[in-house]
Design a protein around this motif. Structure first.
Motif, short mmCIF file in Angstrom:
data_model
loop_
_atom_site.label_atom_id
_atom_site.label_comp_id
_atom_site.label_asym_id
_atom_site.label_seq_id
_atom_site.Cartn_x
_atom_site.Cartn_y
_atom_site.Cartn_z
N ILE A 246 0.83 -1.20 0.00
CA ILE A 246 0.00 0.00 0.00
C ILE A 246 0.87 1.25 0.00
O ILE A 246 1.82 1.36 0.77
CB ILE A 246 -0.94 0.00 1.23
N ASN A 247 0.49 2.17 -0.87
CA ASN A 247 1.19 3.45 -0.95
C ASN A 247 0.15 4.55 -0.76
O ASN A 247 -0.60 4.86 -1.67
CB ASN A 247 1.88 3.58 -2.31
N GLY A 248 0.09 5.09 0.44
CA GLY A 248 -0.85 6.17 0.71
C GLY A 248 -1.63 5.94 2.00
O GLY A 248 -1.51 4.91 2.65
N HIS A 249 -2.45 6.93 2.33
CA HIS A 249 -3.17 6.95 3.60
C HIS A 249 -4.68 6.86 3.42
O HIS A 249 -5.42 7.07 4.37
CB HIS A 249 -2.82 8.22 4.38
N SER A 250 -5.16 6.55 2.22
CA SER A 250 -6.60 6.61 1.96
C SER A 250 -7.40 5.56 2.73
O SER A 250 -8.60 5.71 2.91
CB SER A 250 -6.90 6.48 0.47
N MET A 251 -6.76 4.49 3.21
CA MET A 251 -7.48 3.46 3.95
C MET A 251 -7.17 3.48 5.45
O MET A 251 -7.55 2.56 6.18
CB MET A 251 -7.19 2.08 3.37
N ASN A 252 -6.49 4.52 5.93
CA ASN A 252 -6.27 4.66 7.38
C ASN A 252 -7.62 4.85 8.07
O ASN A 252 -8.48 5.51 7.51
CB ASN A 252 -5.39 5.88 7.68
#
Length: 180
Positions: free
Chosen positions: A49-55
């Protein structure tokens, strides 16, 4: 009568037998490697995963185990989608074909029923009612803070084809935990 066979001929014959046994020994190994390739290519997968969209559900740089063939997408699933630009994105399915999805005061309602979501971060912007077309899904990231997730809430994105779903995230290998 004794027949004299030079050592060189005997040694070459022994080497030839060893060589053929060595090649035969590689066949099972090669078959296993080919099978593993096809399993990882078409049945299961690993996504980083690259990013914070599913935090907070999935952290940046998490490593996920993905089931690619033995699943039927349903509401609440975390799925890997091939976007129109060829990138893999990971989102949660909120709306299925023919569902009516609306976001009011940060609350997502599907077919008139508010979703019970205990896995989100931030508050979503309002979205007017969207009727999910047949064969498509409405997806969002769990991080609903403004600018954190490009998903179906964006009028330029809206819904994704079910055919674009390449797998369902089953669990996180690193850090290890189940996904819900």
């Amino acid at each position: 009568m004794r027949v004299y066979v030079p050592d060189q001929i005997v040694n070459e014959h022994v080497k030839s037998q060893r060589s053929s046994k060595s090649i035969v020994g590689w066949i099972p190994f090669t078959i296993i490697i080919i099978l593993l390739f096809f399993i990882f290519r078409f049945a299961i997968g690993i996504e980083i995963i690259n990013g914070h969209s599913m935090n907070p559900t999935i952290e940046n740089k998490s490593v996920l185990f993905v089931n690619k063939i033995f699943f039927t997408p349903k509401r609440g699933d975390i799925v890997v989608i091939k976007d129109p630009h060829g990138y893999n994105i990971i989102k949660r399915i909120i709306g299925m074909p023919n569902d009516k999805v609306i976001i009011t005061n940060g609350i997502i309602s599907v077919n008139g029923q508010p979703l019970k979501e205990n896995y989100t971060r931030g508050e979503s912007v309002d979205v007017p009612e969207v009727i999910v077309p047949g064969g498509e899904v409405f997806v969002v990231g769990d991080n609903r803070s403004a600018g954190e997730s490009l998903d179906s809430r964006d009028p330029n994105v809206r819904t994704f084809s079910i055919q674009a779903i390449s797998g369902k995230a089953v669990f996180s290998l690193y850090p290890f935990h189940s996904l819900h």
